[in-house]
Design a protein around this motif. Structure first.
Motif, PDB file in Angstrom:
ATOM      1  N   LEU A  51       4.447  17.324-101.643  1.00  0.00           N
ATOM      2  CA  LEU A  51       5.875  17.135-100.703  1.00  0.00           C
ATOM      3  C   LEU A  51       5.612  17.885 -99.429  1.00  0.00           C
ATOM      4  CD1 LEU A  51       8.412  17.688-103.593  1.00  0.00           C
ATOM      5  CD2 LEU A  51       7.266  15.688-102.792  1.00  0.00           C
ATOM      6  N   GLY A  52       5.948  17.553 -98.380  1.00  0.00           N
ATOM      7  CA  GLY A  52       6.039  18.130 -97.284  1.00  0.00           C
ATOM      8  C   GLY A  52       7.276  18.950 -96.830  1.00  0.00           C
ATOM      9  N   PHE A  53       6.840  20.019 -96.016  1.00  0.00           N
ATOM     10  CA  PHE A  53       7.982  20.885 -95.476  1.00  0.00           C
ATOM     11  C   PHE A  53       8.133  20.591 -94.034  1.00  0.00           C
ATOM     12  CE2 PHE A  53       8.711  25.093 -93.604  1.00  0.00           C
ATOM     13  CZ  PHE A  53       9.982  25.514 -94.558  1.00  0.00           C
ATOM     14  N   ARG A  54       9.155  20.787 -93.443  1.00  0.00           N
ATOM     15  CA  ARG A  54       9.552  20.506 -92.107  1.00  0.00           C
ATOM     16  C   ARG A  54       8.472  21.398 -91.047  1.00  0.00           C
ATOM     17  NH1 ARG A  54      13.624  23.583 -94.159  1.00  0.00           N
ATOM     18  NH2 ARG A  54      13.763  25.803 -93.518  1.00  0.00           N
ATOM     19  N   ILE A  87      -1.008  11.869-103.055  1.00  0.00           N
ATOM     20  CA  ILE A  87       0.169  11.099-102.193  1.00  0.00           C
ATOM     21  C   ILE A  87       0.647  12.288-101.463  1.00  0.00           C
ATOM     22  CG2 ILE A  87       1.914   9.639-102.443  1.00  0.00           C
ATOM     23  CD1 ILE A  87       1.283   8.890-105.166  1.00  0.00           C
ATOM     24  N   PHE A  88       0.627  12.092-100.107  1.00  0.00           N
ATOM     25  CA  PHE A  88       1.531  12.969 -99.118  1.00  0.00           C
ATOM     26  C   PHE A  88       2.818  12.352 -98.694  1.00  0.00           C
ATOM     27  CE2 PHE A  88      -3.265  14.032 -98.413  1.00  0.00           C
ATOM     28  CZ  PHE A  88      -3.149  15.542 -98.796  1.00  0.00           C
ATOM     29  N   SER A  89       3.831  13.198 -99.062  1.00  0.00           N
ATOM     30  CA  SER A  89       5.218  12.500 -98.675  1.00  0.00           C
ATOM     31  C   SER A  89       6.049  13.395 -97.674  1.00  0.00           C
ATOM     32  CB  SER A  89       6.036  12.479-100.203  1.00  0.00           C
ATOM     33  OG  SER A  89       7.232  12.113-100.021  1.00  0.00           O
ATOM     34  N   GLY A  90       6.363  12.657 -96.824  1.00  0.00           N
ATOM     35  CA  GLY A  90       7.255  13.642 -95.839  1.00  0.00           C
ATOM     36  C   GLY A  90       7.349  12.890 -94.527  1.00  0.00           C
ATOM     37  N   SER A  95      10.573  13.305 -82.658  1.00  0.00           N
ATOM     38  CA  SER A  95       9.403  12.505 -82.007  1.00  0.00           C
ATOM     39  C   SER A  95       8.118  12.736 -82.612  1.00  0.00           C
ATOM     40  CB  SER A  95       9.485  12.367 -80.828  1.00  0.00           C
ATOM     41  OG  SER A  95       9.088  13.567 -80.093  1.00  0.00           O
ATOM     42  N   GLY A  96       7.856  14.036 -83.314  1.00  0.00           N
ATOM     43  CA  GLY A  96       6.604  14.356 -83.882  1.00  0.00           C
ATOM     44  C   GLY A  96       5.929  13.269 -84.853  1.00  0.00           C
ATOM     45  N   ALA A  97       4.690  13.944 -85.352  1.00  0.00           N
ATOM     46  CA  ALA A  97       4.178  13.248 -86.273  1.00  0.00           C
ATOM     47  C   ALA A  97       4.787  13.303 -87.838  1.00  0.00           C
ATOM     48  CB  ALA A  97       2.827  13.405 -86.361  1.00  0.00           C
ATOM     49  N   ALA A  98       4.631  12.553 -88.454  1.00  0.00           N
ATOM     50  CA  ALA A  98       5.263  12.625 -90.044  1.00  0.00           C
ATOM     51  C   ALA A  98       4.534  13.888 -90.545  1.00  0.00           C
ATOM     52  CB  ALA A  98       4.994  11.315 -90.803  1.00  0.00           C
ATOM     53  N   GLU A  99       5.245  14.534 -91.382  1.00  0.00           N
ATOM     54  CA  GLU A  99       4.580  15.556 -92.316  1.00  0.00           C
ATOM     55  C   GLU A  99       3.381  15.010 -93.115  1.00  0.00           C
ATOM     56  OE1 GLU A  99       9.154  17.469 -92.617  1.00  0.00           O
ATOM     57  OE2 GLU A  99       8.190  16.650 -94.505  1.00  0.00           O
ATOM     58  N   ALA A 100       3.714  13.830 -93.867  1.00  0.00           N
ATOM     59  CA  ALA A 100       2.489  13.087 -94.381  1.00  0.00           C
ATOM     60  C   ALA A 100       1.219  12.999 -93.631  1.00  0.00           C
ATOM     61  CB  ALA A 100       3.172  11.916 -95.102  1.00  0.00           C
ATOM     62  N   ARG A 101       1.273  12.607 -92.527  1.00  0.00           N
ATOM     63  CA  ARG A 101       0.153  12.452 -91.721  1.00  0.00           C
ATOM     64  C   ARG A 101      -0.563  13.629 -91.624  1.00  0.00           C
ATOM     65  NH1 ARG A 101      -3.599   9.239 -91.281  1.00  0.00           N
ATOM     66  NH2 ARG A 101      -1.863   7.377 -91.196  1.00  0.00           N
ATOM     67  N   LEU A 102       0.200  14.538 -90.978  1.00  0.00           N
ATOM     68  CA  LEU A 102      -0.264  16.001 -90.689  1.00  0.00           C
ATOM     69  C   LEU A 102      -1.093  16.551 -92.160  1.00  0.00           C
ATOM     70  CD1 LEU A 102       2.603  17.587 -88.545  1.00  0.00           C
ATOM     71  CD2 LEU A 102       0.452  16.387 -87.839  1.00  0.00           C
ATOM     72  N   MET A 103      -0.451  16.574 -93.091  1.00  0.00           N
ATOM     73  CA  MET A 103      -1.068  16.920 -94.328  1.00  0.00           C
ATOM     74  C   MET A 103      -2.399  16.083 -94.634  1.00  0.00           C
ATOM     75  SD  MET A 103       2.005  18.194 -97.057  1.00  0.00           S
ATOM     76  CE  MET A 103       2.762  16.513 -97.005  1.00  0.00           C
TER      77      MET A 103
END
Length: 208
Positions: A51-54, A87-90, A95-103
């Motif tokens: 799970l992602g964090f802001r 699985i990365f979720s967030g 307008s930034g990149a999704a947390e899932a993508r960054l992780m």
């Protein structure tokens, strides 16, 4: 001297309390490792949901980097598991990149992960995290949810509310380690008590 000794003792108690509570949360609402198809622990298919964090900055922040590492160490070792999907979720903040993508980028480019990676990049809340990953985990034998222990427990409780059949497949992740984050665990415990206030008593006790 007596006052100093009292402060030291209070600090030791606070550290022990934080350690104990985070450990307990990490073991709540999880099963014994036997999968939905009867696959024993260490065999069958598994999904590790991180799970992602802001994360408003363009790269994964320190919390998300730790969660990625915890997710990777949660993967079953050896040849017994036929398939593991990470699985990365967030979703994105602004307008930034999704947390899932960054992780995912951090796991691949910095940690060299080359296994199966799936992204859920629309959710903005923990409830949505679970709701949106359900299609990605319906066919696996075991499900591991990775975050700080209180947050992961909240997510497992939400899975039990949304899909009690899938909640039966929940097993321990490796997001708790004795001594890790030890100095901040009392603060994490206090924050966790606040975030878990909406759970039912049986969800906090952990009867699946």
């Amino acid at each position: 001297m007596r006052r100093r000794a009292g402060l030291v003792m209070a600090g030791v108690v606070a550290l022990a309390w934080g350690e104990w509570l985070n450990r307990r949360w990490s073991r709540t609402l999880v099963g014994n490792g036997w999968g939905a198809s009867g696959a024993g622990p260490g065999t069958g298919t598994e999904a590790v949901v991180v799970l992602g964090f802001r994360n408003p900055q363009p790269t994964a922040n320190v919390i998300n980097r730790w969660r990625v590492r915890a997710g990777m160490r949660s993967i079953t070792a050896g040849d017994g598991a036929r398939e593991t999907r990470l699985i990365f979720s967030g979703g994105a903040i602004g307008s930034g990149a999704a947390e899932a993508r960054l992780m995912a980028d951090y796991a691949k480019s910095e940690l060299g992960y080359d296994g199966t990676v799936l992204l859920e990049d629309r959710s903005a809340t923990t409830w949505e995290n679970i709701e949106n990953v359900i299609p990605l985990i319906e066919d696996v034998d075991r499900i591991k949810i990775v975050s700080q222990p209180a947050h992961a427990l909240k997510a497992r409780a939400y899975l039990r509310r949304q899909r009690p059949d899938l909640a039966q497949r929940l097993v321990n992740a490796a997001d708790y380690r004795s001594g890790e984050w030890m100095l901040v665990k009392p603060l994490l415990a206090l924050y966790g008590l606040w975030t878990l206030r909406g759970l039912d008593a049986d969800e906090r006790r952990g009867s699946l």
